[in-house]
Design a protein around this motif. Structure first.
Motif, PDB file in Angstrom:
ATOM      1  N   ASP A  34       0.841  -1.190   0.000  1.00  0.00           N
ATOM      2  CA  ASP A  34       0.000   0.000   0.000  1.00  0.00           C
ATOM      3  C   ASP A  34       0.885   1.252   0.000  1.00  0.00           C
ATOM      4  O   ASP A  34       2.110   1.163  -0.093  1.00  0.00           O
ATOM      5  CB  ASP A  34      -0.991  -0.029   1.174  1.00  0.00           C
ATOM      6  CG  ASP A  34      -0.324   0.047   2.545  1.00  0.00           C
ATOM      7  OD1 ASP A  34       0.863   0.440   2.646  1.00  0.00           O
ATOM      8  OD2 ASP A  34      -1.004  -0.275   3.535  1.00  0.00           O
ATOM      9  N   ALA A  35       0.281   2.402   0.133  1.00  0.00           N
ATOM     10  CA  ALA A  35       1.021   3.664   0.088  1.00  0.00           C
ATOM     11  C   ALA A  35       2.035   3.798   1.224  1.00  0.00           C
ATOM     12  O   ALA A  35       2.992   4.566   1.121  1.00  0.00           O
ATOM     13  CB  ALA A  35       0.044   4.841   0.118  1.00  0.00           C
ATOM     14  N   SER A  36       1.844   3.026   2.295  1.00  0.00           N
ATOM     15  CA  SER A  36       2.788   3.040   3.419  1.00  0.00           C
ATOM     16  C   SER A  36       3.887   1.997   3.269  1.00  0.00           C
ATOM     17  O   SER A  36       4.725   1.853   4.154  1.00  0.00           O
ATOM     18  CB  SER A  36       2.045   2.782   4.733  1.00  0.00           C
ATOM     19  OG  SER A  36       1.063   3.747   4.948  1.00  0.00           O
ATOM     20  N   GLY A  37       3.835   1.231   2.173  1.00  0.00           N
ATOM     21  CA  GLY A  37       4.837   0.184   1.961  1.00  0.00           C
ATOM     22  C   GLY A  37       4.510  -1.127   2.634  1.00  0.00           C
ATOM     23  O   GLY A  37       5.358  -2.007   2.741  1.00  0.00           O
ATOM     24  N   ILE A  38       3.267  -1.284   3.083  1.00  0.00           N
ATOM     25  CA  ILE A  38       2.850  -2.477   3.813  1.00  0.00           C
ATOM     26  C   ILE A  38       2.011  -3.375   2.903  1.00  0.00           C
ATOM     27  O   ILE A  38       1.097  -2.912   2.230  1.00  0.00           O
ATOM     28  CB  ILE A  38       2.016  -2.097   5.064  1.00  0.00           C
ATOM     29  CG1 ILE A  38       2.809  -1.158   5.980  1.00  0.00           C
ATOM     30  CG2 ILE A  38       1.535  -3.336   5.810  1.00  0.00           C
ATOM     31  CD1 ILE A  38       4.075  -1.764   6.558  1.00  0.00           C
TER      32      ILE A  38
END
Length: 154
Positions: A34-38
């Motif tokens: 996702d946008a958070s890198g998760i």
């Protein structure tokens, strides 16, 4: 080498290593962070799915998520050893230790394109369970066509 159940005190380690697992398999699963890198996890620990942490020299080296399907029936849902620790048959010993703890009927699946994982599981099963096991191409409702091994640990 120590195999430790995942609890509230070490679940953060499990979640960290699960991200590495998801990233490594993302070319096969098509998953993106996702946008958070998760990465979203496919397997969530709970009453029917228990997690295990592998420690080598007191360091986190891998994880496993095992589904308890009832009637001494189990499935390896997730299994991961960090690349640094992939030597000296650590992954094989990790799997064997879990199987020793839970005798019964076992199932393991590998995604198409994960031939290295299929090779690992064949060798790991053969070295543990000197009896025959069943392997087939199986249509998994979630993953599509997978290689599936089934065997019994007594």
């Amino acid at each position: 080498m120590h195999v430790i159940p995942i609890t509230e005190t070490n679940i953060n380690i499990y979640h960290t290593l699960a991200q590495y697992y998801e990233a490594e398999f993302s070319p096969l699963t098509g998953k993106k962070p996702d946008a958070s890198g998760i990465f979203e996890l496919d397997t969530h620990l709970g009453e029917e799915i228990m997690g295990f942490l592998l420690k080598v020299d007191h360091l986190p080296a891998g994880t496993a998520a095992i589904a308890f399907k009832g009637n001494k029936s189990y499935e390896v849902c997730e299994f991961y050893v960090l690349p640094y620790f992939r030597k000296n048959a650590i992954g094989m010993r990790f799997a064997h230790k879990i199987w020793e703890l839970y005798p019964g009927d076992w199932e393991i699946k590998q995604l198409q394109g994960a031939e290295y994982a299929t090779k690992f599981w064949r060798k790991t099963i053969e070295r543990f369970n000197q009896t025959a096991y069943r392997e087939e191409q199986y249509q998994d409702p979630y993953w599509g066509t997978v290689t599936r091994q089934q065997f019994t640990v007594s």
